[in-house]
Design an enzyme around this catalytic site. Sequence first.
Site, PDB file in Angstrom:
ATOM      1  NE  ARG A 291      -4.036  -2.006   1.927  1.00 25.77           N
ATOM      2  CZ  ARG A 291      -3.900  -3.092   2.678  1.00 25.77           C
ATOM      3  NH1 ARG A 291      -2.946  -3.160   3.578  1.00 25.77           N
ATOM      4  NH2 ARG A 291      -4.731  -4.106   2.526  1.00 25.77           N
TER       5      ARG A 291
ATOM      6  CD  GLU B 169      -2.609  16.351 -16.707  1.00 26.73           C
ATOM      7  OE1 GLU B 169      -1.535  15.852 -16.325  1.00 26.73           O
ATOM      8  OE2 GLU B 169      -3.143  16.099 -17.796  1.00 26.73           O
TER       9      GLU B 169
ATOM     10  CD  GLU C 295       8.170  16.581 -23.475  1.00 25.22           C
ATOM     11  OE1 GLU C 295       7.411  17.480 -23.090  1.00 25.22           O
ATOM     12  OE2 GLU C 295       7.761  15.568 -24.092  1.00 25.22           O
TER      13      GLU C 295
ATOM     14  CE  LYS D 249       0.258  13.737 -15.126  1.00 28.55           C
ATOM     15  NZ  LYS D 249       0.057  13.892 -16.570  1.00 28.55           N
TER      16      LYS D 249
ATOM     17  NE  ARG E 295       1.252  17.443 -13.428  1.00 26.90           N
ATOM     18  CZ  ARG E 295       1.621  16.550 -12.520  1.00 26.90           C
ATOM     19  NH1 ARG E 295       1.031  16.544 -11.330  1.00 26.90           N
ATOM     20  NH2 ARG E 295       2.557  15.661 -12.772  1.00 26.90           N
TER      21      ARG E 295
ATOM     22  CG  HIS F  95       2.682  15.861 -25.003  1.00 25.80           C
ATOM     23  ND1 HIS F  95       3.346  17.058 -25.134  1.00 25.80           N
ATOM     24  CD2 HIS F  95       3.541  15.038 -24.361  1.00 25.80           C
ATOM     25  CE1 HIS F  95       4.548  16.960 -24.585  1.00 25.80           C
ATOM     26  NE2 HIS F  95       4.697  15.744 -24.111  1.00 25.80           N
TER      27      HIS F  95
ATOM     28  CE  LYS G 196       5.729  17.730 -14.740  1.00 28.10           C
ATOM     29  NZ  LYS G 196       5.951  16.414 -15.320  1.00 28.10           N
TER      30      LYS G 196
ATOM     31  CG  HIS H 209       0.493  10.991 -26.778  1.00 32.73           C
ATOM     32  ND1 HIS H 209      -0.184  11.510 -25.701  1.00 32.73           N
ATOM     33  CD2 HIS H 209       1.776  10.846 -26.381  1.00 32.73           C
ATOM     34  CE1 HIS H 209       0.666  11.676 -24.694  1.00 32.73           C
ATOM     35  NE2 HIS H 209       1.861  11.280 -25.084  1.00 32.73           N
TER      36      HIS H 209
ATOM     37  CG  HIS I  55       7.565  10.463 -26.355  1.00 36.28           C
ATOM     38  ND1 HIS I  55       6.187  10.406 -26.407  1.00 36.28           N
ATOM     39  CD2 HIS I  55       7.876  11.416 -25.439  1.00 36.28           C
ATOM     40  CE1 HIS I  55       5.696  11.287 -25.552  1.00 36.28           C
ATOM     41  NE2 HIS I  55       6.696  11.908 -24.945  1.00 36.28           N
TER      42      HIS I  55
ATOM     43  CG  ASN J 202      -1.152  17.109 -21.323  1.00 37.54           C
ATOM     44  OD1 ASN J 202      -0.181  16.445 -20.979  1.00 37.54           O
ATOM     45  ND2 ASN J 202      -2.272  17.153 -20.617  1.00 37.54           N
TER      46      ASN J 202
HETATM   47  N1  LIG Z   1       5.617  10.500 -15.283  1.00 38.06           N
HETATM   48  C1  LIG Z   1       5.632  11.566 -16.059  1.00 38.06           C
HETATM   49  O1  LIG Z   1       5.175  12.642 -15.674  1.00 38.06           O
HETATM   50  C2  LIG Z   1       6.235  11.450 -17.422  1.00 38.06           C
HETATM   51  C3  LIG Z   1       6.468  12.626 -18.170  1.00 38.06           C
HETATM   52  C4  LIG Z   1       7.082  12.490 -19.414  1.00 38.06           C
HETATM   53  C5  LIG Z   1       7.423  11.233 -19.908  1.00 38.06           C
HETATM   54  N2  LIG Z   1       7.167  10.121 -19.143  1.00 38.06           N
HETATM   55  C6  LIG Z   1       7.516   8.781 -19.640  1.00 38.06           C
HETATM   56  O2  LIG Z   1       8.929   8.702 -19.773  1.00 38.06           O
HETATM   57  C7  LIG Z   1       9.223   7.660 -20.716  1.00 38.06           C
HETATM   58  C8  LIG Z   1      10.344   8.102 -21.619  1.00 38.06           C
HETATM   59  O3  LIG Z   1      11.463   8.345 -20.815  1.00 38.06           O
HETATM   60  P1  LIG Z   1      12.899   8.684 -21.414  1.00 38.06           P
HETATM   61  O4  LIG Z   1      12.767   9.562 -22.584  1.00 38.06           O
HETATM   62  O5  LIG Z   1      13.692   9.126 -20.263  1.00 38.06           O
HETATM   63  O6  LIG Z   1      13.398   7.320 -22.017  1.00 38.06           O
HETATM   64  P2  LIG Z   1      13.534   5.828 -21.439  1.00 38.06           P
HETATM   65  O7  LIG Z   1      13.477   5.798 -19.960  1.00 38.06           O
HETATM   66  O8  LIG Z   1      12.559   4.988 -22.175  1.00 38.06           O
HETATM   67  O9  LIG Z   1      15.016   5.459 -21.867  1.00 38.06           O
HETATM   68  C9  LIG Z   1      15.392   5.556 -23.215  1.00 38.06           C
HETATM   69  C10 LIG Z   1      16.809   5.074 -23.383  1.00 38.06           C
HETATM   70  O10 LIG Z   1      17.725   5.937 -22.719  1.00 38.06           O
HETATM   71  C11 LIG Z   1      18.786   5.170 -22.202  1.00 38.06           C
HETATM   72  N3  LIG Z   1      19.450   5.974 -21.172  1.00 38.06           N
HETATM   73  C12 LIG Z   1      18.972   6.341 -19.973  1.00 38.06           C
HETATM   74  N4  LIG Z   1      19.858   7.119 -19.333  1.00 38.06           N
HETATM   75  C13 LIG Z   1      20.930   7.231 -20.154  1.00 38.06           C
HETATM   76  C14 LIG Z   1      22.170   7.910 -20.052  1.00 38.06           C
HETATM   77  N5  LIG Z   1      22.465   8.673 -18.995  1.00 38.06           N
HETATM   78  N6  LIG Z   1      23.041   7.800 -21.078  1.00 38.06           N
HETATM   79  C15 LIG Z   1      22.734   7.075 -22.179  1.00 38.06           C
HETATM   80  N7  LIG Z   1      21.569   6.403 -22.332  1.00 38.06           N
HETATM   81  C16 LIG Z   1      20.681   6.499 -21.326  1.00 38.06           C
HETATM   82  C17 LIG Z   1      18.101   3.934 -21.706  1.00 38.06           C
HETATM   83  O11 LIG Z   1      19.028   2.884 -21.532  1.00 38.06           O
HETATM   84  C18 LIG Z   1      17.087   3.688 -22.806  1.00 38.06           C
HETATM   85  O12 LIG Z   1      17.651   2.901 -23.817  1.00 38.06           O
HETATM   86  C19 LIG Z   1       7.922   7.373 -21.460  1.00 38.06           C
HETATM   87  O13 LIG Z   1       7.422   6.128 -21.039  1.00 38.06           O
HETATM   88  C20 LIG Z   1       6.990   8.485 -21.014  1.00 38.06           C
HETATM   89  O14 LIG Z   1       5.635   8.056 -20.979  1.00 38.06           O
HETATM   90  C21 LIG Z   1       6.590  10.215 -17.923  1.00 38.06           C
END
Ligand SMILES: NC(=O)c1ccc[n+]([C@@H]2O[C@H](COP(=O)([O-])OP(=O)(O)OC[C@H]3O[C@@H](n4cnc5c(N)ncnc54)[C@H](O)[C@@H]3O)[C@@H](O)[C@H]2O)c1
Length: 369
Positions: free
Chosen positions: A124, A240, A188, A146, A244, A251, A230, A255, A268, A248
Amino acid sequence: MAGAIERFELRHPQGTTPHFYGDGALAAATAELAPMIADRRILAVSSAPIVALHDPLLDPLRAVASAFDLVEVPDGEAAKTPAEAERLWRAWSAFGGRRDALVVAFGGGSVGDLAGFAAGAFLRGVDWLALPTTLLAQVDAAVGGKTAVDLPEAKNSVGLFHHPRAVVADRSVLATLPLGLRRAGLVEALKTGAMLDLGLFERIERDLDRALGGDLEALAAVAAGAARAKARLVESDPEEAGARKLLNFGHTLGHAIEAEAGYGRVAHGDAVAHGMRFALALSVALGGDADFAARVGAALDRLAPPPLPALEAARLLERTGRDKKARRGGLGWVLLDGPGRGAWDRQVPSERIVAEIDRFLRAAGERPL
Ligand SMILES: NC(=O)c1ccc[n+]([C@@H]2O[C@H](COP(=O)([O-])OP(=O)(O)OC[C@H]3O[C@@H](n4cnc5c(N)ncnc54)[C@H](O)[C@@H]3O)[C@@H](O)[C@H]2O)c1
């Protein structure tokens, strides 16, 4: 500048989360957080490539925890499944994880979303720390509480708000990011600046080439500035319900582009860059500030996302209707009215949207790269 740490707080309904950004952030944060971490079992989550690149960064945490276990999850988006969450819960149970355990997410947004979600549901809710290693995660994903995993039907469809106890964004991890991941984070950050903070936007405009080229000081300054902006917005609207949604911007179509092209074909960050280009055109068509939109568009052009594959306007519109943010009564669009002035939940007739998407796709086909 070596040794410069930015520290700011995000107050939210679950408490206050300190954020540490900069060179040596992890060592500085560990010193401050040591009393909270000492004598707790750390349940770290990461993926093999990140561990291979940056594992020694976790040493300060190893030194203060009573025990340290690390579970590697699949790399990238493949980590964000209910099956991987279950695998974590079972591993943590096998390690003897109790409610006073501390989950540590060491990776990009995918690791953070999965580990934060799994921490939020395990027993929990157990505490977690976010150690974001991509620019996108430092700018955006790690800030705001999130968390989510994906279902085959839709991305991020099972999740919860579970704020980390701290966010620690060490500058050194940015040194290994390839160009595509630098670009995704800068897209972003540019959005955050244009929507919320003109000073940030102008700094990104000024330092864009250095940051895109991998200059660590420029990248870290962008990360801290965008995360701080942010955090202020999230404080005003933690779940949100209103403002907030400004984040988006770009996006909705982004998406749709990602899904319609087939996940993995358009990254992405690149899909969001094209989505922002469209949102800018739509904003101007509906009376927004054309000069400012042109400035934001010029900065996006400098990021040079790869060109869009051929897509059909009507199919993209259909996809936008499936976006999880679509509400009964129609999809609300996020628009940019002027510098630092955005609007959300704008209703736009679907015929108008199809016409604008059509125009946008034709212009994208003609735009030089
Ligand atoms: N929770 C939120 O508010 C929120 C906001 C925006 C995006 N997201 C989510 O984040 C995800 C995308 O995250 P991301 O863009 O960080 O990519 P990711 O976490 O999918 O990682 C992408 C690649 O980056 C590599 N990587 C990570 N750190 C590295 C480093 N220091 N040097 C070299 N390579 C490295 C990883 O090994 C991986 O291959 C999506 O699933 C998206 O939905 C969440």
